[in-house]
Design an enzyme around this catalytic site. Structure first.
Site, PDB file in Angstrom:
ATOM      1  CD  GLU B  62      -1.794  -2.378   1.505  1.00 54.56           C
ATOM      2  OE1 GLU B  62      -0.639  -2.624   1.916  1.00 54.56           O
ATOM      3  OE2 GLU B  62      -2.690  -3.246   1.421  1.00 54.56           O
ATOM      4  CG  HIS B 129     -11.360  -7.153   6.538  1.00 47.82           C
ATOM      5  ND1 HIS B 129     -10.540  -7.758   7.447  1.00 47.82           N
ATOM      6  CD2 HIS B 129     -10.857  -7.469   5.317  1.00 47.82           C
ATOM      7  CE1 HIS B 129      -9.577  -8.435   6.803  1.00 47.82           C
ATOM      8  NE2 HIS B 129      -9.744  -8.264   5.513  1.00 47.82           N
TER       9      HIS B 129
END
Lengths: 327, 328
Positions: B62, B129
């Site tokens: 990322e 999540h």
């Protein structure tokens, strides 16, 4: 091919500038922070910059993402001496307009990226610049150099950025200066592999090493690596081994560097000078010219104005009002 | 031809395709987005085939994904980065807040990159999540942070984000992806500017302020308040969290004199705290009751669906808080 006398002259200029900036620090002319010297790393840094194509008004050149110790590379890639002085001395005429300082300076219209303090962060940005050129069809045989040290090589961002360069087979040259110490921490507390160049194999990069104190070796090695990247052979890693010859900054007396380490490494500048002098090349004039150029830049910069606090524009986005903004 | 029925996810996919078609500088980079797979939530399904070489899989990296976007944007491309989950954008936090967000201020060159963050909770998502990252990202000057709540906004705000010269964090809500449907015809649908808030329901008795999926929970609460308590509640959808459209907020408070701000994010130092601070400072004279906020419980997001539902504000608890505010 880089002219080796030209190479030496950039090394001299960087050394003179760094020493003058250190003097300005002691004389309290530096606004904020410290002065970060590239002493001992001039041969490698200048060789890297001279391997690149400079930008002109007509044509963009290569990209150079310098790091803390790249005063020589910055100059050799086209940074005006005065821009370094302006940035250190807090002049609004500098490229960062007093909003950032010391080594956190650059000029995108000259292909020099302004580093942030977070190490390893620039590698992925150079990846992006090169990926965009490929996407836009403007890559040609241009390349980009991301400069790091043995310290930055341990950061997660470096790992991610290097790996992306390898996956995308980008014309990136990862310039690693192992100067034995990251701030005050020696390499044995930074990494455990035999040599950082071993990582090139792991990532899938071309591997090149040189003695960072030998200006001829630096020049030949970096030129070879840059040529390989230009020729489409994917990203290249160059590792130079050398010793940082100043403190982390001028605030740091560097006393933790012991005599054994100092004895193992020479200084690239006198070594280069001895070689040139031995070949009958006179070098004294290079020092005089550099001192004169730096003195002129310092005199001019010190006469310039600092920030205009009252008229500062405290706006962090280019778009001030977005309520009516539409594609 | 009658307008199409699109889901929120269809609108995102349509906006991505239309952005790629409209501007050759646009490319998309992210994890598992290319090939037949088309992304963890299928936002890029079919786009790699339609636009060869412009929808690229990244490694699980990322930080580098965000760094690539910064470099590409500086070079004149228009990168769109897909994070697989908003939660994982924390790995790229440094590049987004210290690199992308500081560029314009430091250099005068802005970074026109879009970071798509699938955020928000779905039952069973658990602590890693389900997060909404807007509090960290709006804290940093230099970013635009948006959180669309409707099908039309999912489309237009993404198109506008791609056109915006500044770095835009586009927080899309996973709970709305396939659940929210609307008739939508982009060429004829009018839309607000990227930074404007929307009044989703007009009212005079109290203002509910929210964004993203919680706007729908607020609308449900407003319907219950009208039906069961004869209260006329205004619902404002912030849409853009940074910058804030304070004018729309303050005009509403001037009409209703009461406000409850609802988020599914944590309370401490969040958007609700910021909005209530604006209201307390700028609209004190209009208030007839203390401004209230309703946020998630101040713990990591629980995994079990029953705990998850208890962790988040729901319509019944919003109704209760509005009643307390009105009865103050």
């Amino acid at each position: 091919m880089i002219d080796r006398v030209d190479h030496f002259r950039w090394m001299v200029l960087a050394r003179v500038l760094d020493e003058r900036l250190a003097a300005l620090y002691r004389q309290d002319h530096i606004r904020g922070g410290s002065v970060f010297s590239g002493k001992g790393q001039e041969a490698y840094s200048a060789a890297a910059a001279l391997s690149l194509r400079r930008w002109t008004a007509e044509k963009p050149g290569d990209y150079f993402a310098p790091l803390i110790r790249d005063s020589a590379g910055r100059l050799a890639f086209g940074e005006p001496i005065i821009d370094a002085v302006r940035t250190y001395c807090g002049k609004r005429t500098g490229p960062m307009r007093c909003r950032d300082g010391n080594v956190h300076r650059g000029n995108l219209s000259q292909g020099q990226l302004p580093m942030i303090s977070h190490l390893g962060a620039s590698i992925g940005v150079v990846d992006g610049l090169l990926m965009a050129r490929r996407h836009l069809g403007t890559l040609g045989d241009s390349v980009g150099i991301a400069s790091v040290g043995d310290g930055a090589m341990q950061a997660g961002a470096a790992h991610e950025g290097i790996n992306v360069a390898a996956v995308e087979r980008l014309p990136l040259i990862l310039l690693v200066a192992d100067n034995q110490v990251s701030y005050s921490t020696f390499s044995d507390r930074s990494y455990a592999c035999r040599s950082l160049i071993d990582r090139a194999v792991g990532y899938g990069l071309g591997a090149h090493t040189c003695d960072g104190t030998d200006f001829d070796a630096c020049r030949i090695t970096v030129e070879t690596a840059v040529a390989a990247a230009r020729a489409g052979r994917g990203p290249q890693m160059v590792l130079a081994t050398l010793l940082r010859l100043a403190g982390h900054g001028e605030h740091d007396d560097n006393s933790y560097i012991g005599p054994e380490l100092r004895a193992r490494f020479g200084d690239c500048l006198p070594l280069a000078e001895a070689r040139l002098t031995g070949e009958g090349i006179a070098t004294a004039a290079f020092w005089e010219t550099a001192k004169q150029q730096v003195a002129e830049a310092v005199t001019q910069a010190l006469a310039e104005s600092g920030p205009d606090v009252a008229s500062e524009d405290w706006t962090a986005r280019s778009q001030r009002n977005l309520t009516e903004f539409r594609a | 031809m009658s307008p199409r029925q699109l889901t929120y996810m269809d609108a995102i996919r349509l906006a991505l395709g239309d952005s790629l078609a409209a501007d050759p500088r646009v490319f998309i980079y992210g994890q598992d987005i290319a090939g037949a797979f088309g992304g963890a939530f299928k936002a890029t399904k079919g786009l790699a085939e339609r636009f060869p070489g412009r929808v690229l899989n990244s490694p699980i990296a990322e930080d580098a994904m965000a760094a690539v976007a910064i470099g590409a944007a500086l070079e004149g491309a228009r990168p769109i980065i897909e994070f697989q989950f908003a939660d994982f954008s924390s790995v790229a936090f440094n590049q987004i807040v210290n690199h992308a967000a500081t560029y314009f201020w430091r250099t005068g060159r802005s970074v026109p990159a879009v970071f798509r963050l699938p955020g928000g909770g779905t039952p069973g998502g658990g602590p890693f999540h389900s997060q909404m990252p807007e509090a960290w990202l709006t804290h940093h000057p230099g970013l635009v942070v948006v959180a669309p709540s409707t099908v039309a906004d999912a489309y237009f705000m993404l198109r506008d984000a791609v056109a915006c010269p500044d770095p835009v964090v586009y927080i899309e809500h996973k709970g709305l992806y396939n659940h929210l449907k609307a008739e939508f015809d982009p060429p004829t649908t009018e839309h607000l500017g990227l930074g404007a808030a929307a009044v989703r329901r007009s009212g005079r008795d109290c203002t509910l302020i929210s964004y993203s999926a919680m706007v729908h929970t607020c609308l449900e609460a407003a319907d219950k308040l009208a039906r069961d308590h004869h209260l006329d509640v205004e619902v404002i959808d912030l849409r853009c969290l940074r910058p804030l459209d304070t004018r729309t907020i303050l005009e509403s408070i001037a009409r209703t004199s009461r406000v409850v701000m609802v988020t599914e994010s944590w309370p401490f130092g969040g958007i609700a705290a910021e909005v209530l601070a604006v209201i307390a400072t700028e609209a004190f004279q209009y208030l007839d009751a203390p401004p209230r906020r309703m946020c998630a419980e101040d713990t990591p997001i629980p995994y079990h669906p029953e705990l998850y539902h208890a962790h988040h504000p729901d319509a019944d608890r919003i109704v209760q808080t509005v009643l307390e505010t009105v009865d103050f």
